[in-house]
Write a protein that holds these residues in place. Structure first.
Motif, PDB file in Angstrom:
ATOM      1  N   SER A 100       0.992  -1.495  -0.170  1.00 58.70           N
ATOM      2  CA  SER A 100      -0.234  -0.410  -0.048  1.00 58.70           C
ATOM      3  C   SER A 100       0.849   1.375   0.382  1.00 58.70           C
ATOM      4  CB  SER A 100      -0.870  -0.138   1.071  1.00 58.70           C
ATOM      5  OG  SER A 100       0.319   0.284   2.018  1.00 58.70           O
ATOM      6  N   PRO A 101       0.666   2.840  -1.038  1.00 61.97           N
ATOM      7  CA  PRO A 101       1.408   3.360  -0.389  1.00 61.97           C
ATOM      8  C   PRO A 101       1.500   3.752   0.563  1.00 61.97           C
ATOM      9  CG  PRO A 101      -0.934   3.995  -2.115  1.00 61.97           C
ATOM     10  CD  PRO A 101      -0.641   2.660  -1.344  1.00 61.97           C
ATOM     11  N   GLU A 102       0.581   3.633   2.228  1.00 65.10           N
ATOM     12  CA  GLU A 102       1.159   3.787   3.427  1.00 65.10           C
ATOM     13  C   GLU A 102       2.477   3.225   3.820  1.00 65.10           C
ATOM     14  OE1 GLU A 102      -2.272   4.851   2.424  1.00 65.10           O
ATOM     15  OE2 GLU A 102      -2.137   2.612   2.042  1.00 65.10           O
ATOM     16  N   HIS A 103       2.019   2.300   3.435  1.00 60.40           N
ATOM     17  CA  HIS A 103       3.275   0.923   3.689  1.00 60.40           C
ATOM     18  C   HIS A 103       4.618   1.843   3.434  1.00 60.40           C
ATOM     19  CE1 HIS A 103       4.482  -2.693   5.361  1.00 60.40           C
ATOM     20  NE2 HIS A 103       5.084  -3.189   4.259  1.00 60.40           N
ATOM     21  N   PHE A 104       4.706   2.462   2.324  1.00 57.55           N
ATOM     22  CA  PHE A 104       6.273   3.253   1.873  1.00 57.55           C
ATOM     23  C   PHE A 104       7.067   3.877   3.071  1.00 57.55           C
ATOM     24  CE2 PHE A 104       4.360   1.961  -2.334  1.00 57.55           C
ATOM     25  CZ  PHE A 104       6.082   2.250  -2.881  1.00 57.55           C
ATOM     26  N   SER A 105       6.289   4.386   3.923  1.00 54.50           N
ATOM     27  CA  SER A 105       6.640   5.423   4.882  1.00 54.50           C
ATOM     28  C   SER A 105       6.973   4.647   6.300  1.00 54.50           C
ATOM     29  CB  SER A 105       5.280   6.619   5.512  1.00 54.50           C
ATOM     30  OG  SER A 105       4.907   5.630   5.377  1.00 54.50           O
ATOM     31  N   THR A 106       6.612   3.345   5.913  1.00 58.66           N
ATOM     32  CA  THR A 106       6.740   2.245   7.361  1.00 58.66           C
ATOM     33  C   THR A 106       8.632   2.007   7.500  1.00 58.66           C
ATOM     34  OG1 THR A 106       5.084   0.669   7.004  1.00 58.66           O
ATOM     35  CG2 THR A 106       6.910   0.392   8.519  1.00 58.66           C
ATOM     36  N   VAL A 107       8.677   2.539   9.124  1.00 60.54           N
ATOM     37  CA  VAL A 107       9.819   2.707   9.675  1.00 60.54           C
ATOM     38  C   VAL A 107      10.099   1.179  10.026  1.00 60.54           C
ATOM     39  CG1 VAL A 107      11.853   3.405  10.884  1.00 60.54           C
ATOM     40  CG2 VAL A 107      10.040   4.872   9.762  1.00 60.54           C
ATOM     41  N   LYS A 108      11.417   0.812   9.818  1.00 60.43           N
ATOM     42  CA  LYS A 108      11.863  -0.711  10.540  1.00 60.43           C
ATOM     43  C   LYS A 108      13.756  -0.690  10.315  1.00 60.43           C
ATOM     44  CE  LYS A 108      11.519  -5.452   9.208  1.00 60.43           C
ATOM     45  NZ  LYS A 108      10.851  -6.740  10.800  1.00 60.43           N
ATOM     46  N   ASP A 109      13.785  -0.813  11.084  1.00 63.65           N
ATOM     47  CA  ASP A 109      15.622  -1.373  11.207  1.00 63.65           C
ATOM     48  C   ASP A 109      15.885  -2.266  10.021  1.00 63.65           C
ATOM     49  OD1 ASP A 109      15.881  -0.105  13.248  1.00 63.65           O
ATOM     50  OD2 ASP A 109      16.141  -1.751  14.852  1.00 63.65           O
ATOM     51  N   ASP A 110      16.978  -1.540   9.419  1.00 59.74           N
ATOM     52  CA  ASP A 110      17.770  -2.237   8.874  1.00 59.74           C
ATOM     53  C   ASP A 110      18.383  -3.275   8.525  1.00 59.74           C
ATOM     54  OD1 ASP A 110      18.943  -2.106   5.578  1.00 59.74           O
ATOM     55  OD2 ASP A 110      20.456  -1.752   6.529  1.00 59.74           O
ATOM     56  N   PRO A 111      17.483  -4.833   8.425  1.00 61.65           N
ATOM     57  CA  PRO A 111      18.444  -5.844   8.397  1.00 61.65           C
ATOM     58  C   PRO A 111      19.135  -6.382   7.761  1.00 61.65           C
ATOM     59  CG  PRO A 111      16.199  -6.162   7.190  1.00 61.65           C
ATOM     60  CD  PRO A 111      16.708  -4.416   7.100  1.00 61.65           C
ATOM     61  N   PHE A 112      19.785  -5.505   6.428  1.00 60.40           N
ATOM     62  CA  PHE A 112      21.436  -6.104   5.994  1.00 60.40           C
ATOM     63  C   PHE A 112      22.205  -5.396   6.416  1.00 60.40           C
ATOM     64  CE2 PHE A 112      16.871  -6.720   3.327  1.00 60.40           C
ATOM     65  CZ  PHE A 112      16.644  -7.982   3.398  1.00 60.40           C
ATOM     66  N   PHE A 113      22.422  -4.102   5.864  1.00 67.65           N
ATOM     67  CA  PHE A 113      23.475  -3.251   5.734  1.00 67.65           C
ATOM     68  C   PHE A 113      23.344  -2.772   7.646  1.00 67.65           C
ATOM     69  CE2 PHE A 113      21.402  -3.579   1.659  1.00 67.65           C
ATOM     70  CZ  PHE A 113      22.551  -4.368   1.001  1.00 67.65           C
ATOM     71  N   GLY A 114      23.373  -2.609   8.410  1.00 67.50           N
ATOM     72  CA  GLY A 114      22.720  -2.257   9.628  1.00 67.50           C
ATOM     73  C   GLY A 114      22.874  -0.927   9.630  1.00 67.50           C
ATOM     74  N   SER A 115      22.866  -0.370   9.096  1.00 71.58           N
ATOM     75  CA  SER A 115      22.351   1.512   8.259  1.00 71.58           C
ATOM     76  C   SER A 115      21.326   1.944   9.872  1.00 71.58           C
ATOM     77  CB  SER A 115      22.577   1.606   7.003  1.00 71.58           C
ATOM     78  OG  SER A 115      21.131   1.444   6.601  1.00 71.58           O
ATOM     79  N   GLY A 116      20.700   1.107  10.395  1.00 69.35           N
ATOM     80  CA  GLY A 116      19.469   1.849  11.058  1.00 69.35           C
ATOM     81  C   GLY A 116      18.327   1.887  10.977  1.00 69.35           C
ATOM     82  N   GLU A 117      17.006   3.078  11.185  1.00 66.73           N
ATOM     83  CA  GLU A 117      16.211   3.018  10.872  1.00 66.73           C
ATOM     84  C   GLU A 117      15.898   3.619   9.745  1.00 66.73           C
ATOM     85  OE1 GLU A 117      14.151   4.575  13.988  1.00 66.73           O
ATOM     86  OE2 GLU A 117      13.706   2.592  15.091  1.00 66.73           O
ATOM     87  N   GLN A 118      15.159   3.102   8.837  1.00 64.24           N
ATOM     88  CA  GLN A 118      14.838   2.929   7.308  1.00 64.24           C
ATOM     89  C   GLN A 118      13.443   3.436   7.306  1.00 64.24           C
ATOM     90  OE1 GLN A 118      17.703   0.832   5.146  1.00 64.24           O
ATOM     91  NE2 GLN A 118      18.593   2.602   4.017  1.00 64.24           N
TER      92      GLN A 118
END
Length: 155
Positions: A100-118
């Motif tokens: 969904s377009p709303e899902h684009f703004s979901t924030v989650k920790d980066d599980p691959f590169f360790g760059s924090g929340e995105q």
């Protein structure tokens, strides 16, 4: 003015069409073996990275299945690489409507590169920017091989 989800996908599709034409411009041997200097990778390795990132982000964002693996490590022909490109794009096209377009703004920790929340949109933008970066390298490789890269403006 914000870009719609559909406009973003069309931009990504246009970029991929140009990237595919870049792969097609290479002869098979330099696609898998040419590097202009030590420490750089062949363009095929860059393409595999592009595919891994796209697949991992799409499955993570659409399915909440976060796995960063390389199912393409045994690809060693241009035909196999182009087939993998189409398979990954087809999976993206299949999963895209479920986001969904709303899902684009979901924030989650980066599980691959360790760059924090995105935000998820930032993951998609990273995938697109990474592809553009490596395609630019592919253009340089082609020029160094004496091959005219595909027209940049044709998407």
């Amino acid at each position: 003015m914000a870009m719609t989800k559909e406009e973003f996908m069309e931009r990504w599709e246009g970029n991929r069409r140009l990237t595919i034409r870049t792969v097609e411009a290479f002869a098979e041997e330099p696609l898998f073996n040419y590097t202009p200097t030590e420490g750089l990778r062949p363009f095929s390795a860059m393409m595999i990275e592009i595919l891994i990132i796209e697949k991992a982000y799409m499955q993570g964002i659409a399915l909440d299945h976060w796995e960063f693996t390389n199912p393409y490590e045994n690809i060693n022909t241009k035909e196999e690489l182009l087939k993998a490109c189409e398979e990954v794009r087809e999976e993206t096209r299949t999963l895209w409507p479920s986001i969904s377009p709303e899902h684009f703004s979901t924030v989650k920790d980066d599980p691959f590169f360790g760059s924090g929340e995105q935000r998820h949109i930032d993951r998609f933008l990273y995938a697109l920017e990474n592809e553009n970066h490596h395609r630019g390298q592919g253009f340089i490789y082609l020029r160094m091989l004496g091959i005219e890269p595909p027209a940049f403006y044709l998407r």
